[in-house]
Design a protein around this motif. Structure first.
Motif, PDB file in Angstrom:
ATOM      1  N   ARG A  87       0.885  -1.167   0.000  1.00  0.00           N
ATOM      2  CA  ARG A  87       0.000   0.000   0.000  1.00  0.00           C
ATOM      3  C   ARG A  87       0.927   1.222   0.000  1.00  0.00           C
ATOM      4  O   ARG A  87       1.961   1.223   0.643  1.00  0.00           O
ATOM      5  CB  ARG A  87      -0.894  -0.012   1.248  1.00  0.00           C
ATOM      6  CG  ARG A  87      -0.108  -0.009   2.530  1.00  0.00           C
ATOM      7  CD  ARG A  87      -0.966   0.029   3.772  1.00  0.00           C
ATOM      8  NE  ARG A  87      -0.102   0.324   4.903  1.00  0.00           N
ATOM      9  CZ  ARG A  87       0.764  -0.522   5.450  1.00  0.00           C
ATOM     10  NH1 ARG A  87       0.882  -1.751   4.974  1.00  0.00           N
ATOM     11  NH2 ARG A  87       1.529  -0.160   6.450  1.00  0.00           N
ATOM     12  N   LEU A  88       0.546   2.234  -0.737  1.00  0.00           N
ATOM     13  CA  LEU A  88       1.437   3.389  -0.875  1.00  0.00           C
ATOM     14  C   LEU A  88       1.514   4.173   0.427  1.00  0.00           C
ATOM     15  O   LEU A  88       0.536   4.280   1.155  1.00  0.00           O
ATOM     16  CB  LEU A  88       0.932   4.292  -2.001  1.00  0.00           C
ATOM     17  CG  LEU A  88       1.219   3.738  -3.396  1.00  0.00           C
ATOM     18  CD1 LEU A  88       0.347   4.429  -4.422  1.00  0.00           C
ATOM     19  CD2 LEU A  88       2.686   3.901  -3.736  1.00  0.00           C
ATOM     20  N   THR A 139      -1.370   6.065 -10.173  1.00  0.00           N
ATOM     21  CA  THR A 139      -0.725   5.052  -9.320  1.00  0.00           C
ATOM     22  C   THR A 139       0.681   4.671  -9.778  1.00  0.00           C
ATOM     23  O   THR A 139       1.589   4.556  -8.952  1.00  0.00           O
ATOM     24  CB  THR A 139      -1.585   3.766  -9.274  1.00  0.00           C
ATOM     25  OG1 THR A 139      -2.920   4.153  -9.006  1.00  0.00           O
ATOM     26  CG2 THR A 139      -1.112   2.819  -8.190  1.00  0.00           C
ATOM     27  N   ALA A 142       3.044   7.282  -8.721  1.00  0.00           N
ATOM     28  CA  ALA A 142       3.151   7.316  -7.259  1.00  0.00           C
ATOM     29  C   ALA A 142       4.072   6.196  -6.772  1.00  0.00           C
ATOM     30  O   ALA A 142       4.890   6.391  -5.873  1.00  0.00           O
ATOM     31  CB  ALA A 142       1.770   7.195  -6.626  1.00  0.00           C
ATOM     32  N   ARG A 143       3.961   5.029  -7.403  1.00  0.00           N
ATOM     33  CA  ARG A 143       4.839   3.911  -7.020  1.00  0.00           C
ATOM     34  C   ARG A 143       6.292   4.245  -7.300  1.00  0.00           C
ATOM     35  O   ARG A 143       7.191   3.876  -6.547  1.00  0.00           O
ATOM     36  CB  ARG A 143       4.454   2.641  -7.765  1.00  0.00           C
ATOM     37  CG  ARG A 143       3.099   2.139  -7.369  1.00  0.00           C
ATOM     38  CD  ARG A 143       3.052   0.635  -7.253  1.00  0.00           C
ATOM     39  NE  ARG A 143       1.740   0.243  -6.812  1.00  0.00           N
ATOM     40  CZ  ARG A 143       1.418  -0.054  -5.560  1.00  0.00           C
ATOM     41  NH1 ARG A 143       2.346  -0.059  -4.626  1.00  0.00           N
ATOM     42  NH2 ARG A 143       0.196  -0.343  -5.239  1.00  0.00           N
ATOM     43  N   GLY A 166       0.107  -1.187 -11.106  1.00  0.00           N
ATOM     44  CA  GLY A 166      -0.451   0.090 -11.545  1.00  0.00           C
ATOM     45  C   GLY A 166       0.389   0.815 -12.582  1.00  0.00           C
ATOM     46  O   GLY A 166      -0.019   1.847 -13.092  1.00  0.00           O
TER      47      GLY A 166
END
Ligand code: ADP
Ligand code: MG
Length: 237
Positions: A87-88, A139, A142-143, A166
Motif C-alpha cells: 500500500r502506498l 498510481t 506514485a509507485r 499500476g
C-alpha cells in the motif's frame, strides 16, 4: 564473500495459523533477487520480518556479518536497509520533490538532502511532475516516487513490495532499467512482484513462496519451467 542478506528458517504465526513456515532467502550486493508467490503466500510478511516490523517466532536475519533478528527497524534503516510498501505510503499533501526531500532528510545523508532529491528526480525522470502533489499522481507514478523515497537513503539493501502494480507497460520497461541500474550501483535489490515479464527480465535469482514455505529457487529460466511453481500458481488461480 557471504551474501549481504541471509534470512533463515523464519516462522511467523497469526492466531495459530502459520503465515511463514521455515522460510528463508539470501540476497547479494549488485543483484536483483525475486520473491514471487500467490496472494497470501507470506511475501509481505517476510519483508516485515527482514525490516524489523514483525518479530518472527523462529529463525534468523543476518545483514553482512551481523545478526539483526532483534534489531529495531530504525537501526536497520541506519544500517542501509530501505523498503517500499504494497500500500502506498507517500505524503499526499506534499509535492513529489518534498516527498523525496523528507525521505533524504531522514536518511544518513541529510546534509546532502537537496542534492539527493534532485538526483532522484533526474534519475526517475520526474522533472515535469516534481511540483505536483503526491495525491494528484496516477498510481504508476506514485509507485515510482515511493521507490525514489527508498533510494533517497542510498540503501545497500532495497526491499520492493509490488512496486510495478499500476504501472503501464512503458513505465514497467523503464522501471526494469532502473532496477538494473540500482543493482549495478552495488545495491542488493529484493523484488516482490506479480508482473512475471518484469520479474523474469530483471532478476538474477528467484525464490517462490507458497503457504509460507519456499518451494523453489533458482535462476528465472529454471523457475519458469518448474512444475511445482506452475502448480502453485494454477492452484491459486
Ligand atoms: P503476500 O504478501 O504473499 O500476499 P502476506 O504476507 O500479506 O502475503 O500474508 C500471508 C498470510 O498472513 C495471509 O494468510 C494473510 O492473511 C496473513 N496475515 C498477514 N498479515 C496479517 C496480520 N497482520 N494479521 C493476521 N493475519 C495476517
Ligand atoms: Mg503482499
Amino acid at each position: 564473500m557471504p551474501s549481504l542478506l541471509r534470512v533463515s528458517d523464519i516462522t511467523v504465526t497469526f492466531g495459530g495459523r502459520r503465515a511463514l513456515d521455515g522460510a528463508g532467502l539470501t540476497a547479494e550486493a549488485g543483484r536483483v533477487t525475486g520473491l514471487i508467490g500467490p496472494n497470501g503466500a507470506g511475501k509481505s510478511t517476510l519483508f516485515d520480518v527482514i525490516c524489523g516490523l514483525r518479530r518472527p517466532a523462529a529463525g534468523r536475519v543476518r545483514l553482512g556479518e551481523r545478526d539483526i533478528t532483534r534489531m529495531a527497524p530504525a537501526r536497520r534503516a541506519r544500517h542501509g536497509m530501505a523498503r517500499t510498501f504494497q500500500r502506498l505510503e507517500l505524503f499526499g499533501r506534499l509535492s513529489v520533490r518534498d516527498n523525496l526531500l523528507v525521505a533524504a532528510e531522514l536518511g544518513p545523508y541529510r546534509r546532502k538532502a537537496k542534492k539527493i532529491a534532485d538526483e532522484i528526480i533526474d534519475r526517475l525522470e520526474l522533472g515535469d511532475r516534481a511540483g505536483d502533489l503526491a495525491d494528484a499522481l496516477p498510481t504508476g507514478l506514485a509507485r515510482l516516487v515511493e521507490v525514489g523515497r527508498a533510494l533517497a537513503v542510498r540503501p545497500t539493501l532495497l526491499l520492493l513490495d509490488e512496486p510495478a502494480a499500476g504501472q503501464d507497460s512503458t513505465e514497467t520497461d523503464r522501471f526494469a532499467d532502473l532496477l538494473r541500474s540500482v543493482a549495478a550501483d552495488g545495491t542488493a535489490v529484493v523484488l516482490v512482484e506479480h508482473d512475471m515479464g518484469l520479474v523474469m527480465s530483471v532478476c538474477d535469482h528467484m525464490y517462490v513462496l507458497d503457504l509460507g514455505k519456499v518451494i523453489a529457487d533458482g535462476p528465472p529460466e529454471v523457475i519458469r519451467a518448474d512444475e511445482q511453481v506452475l502448480a502453485a500458481y494454477l492452484g491459486a488461480a
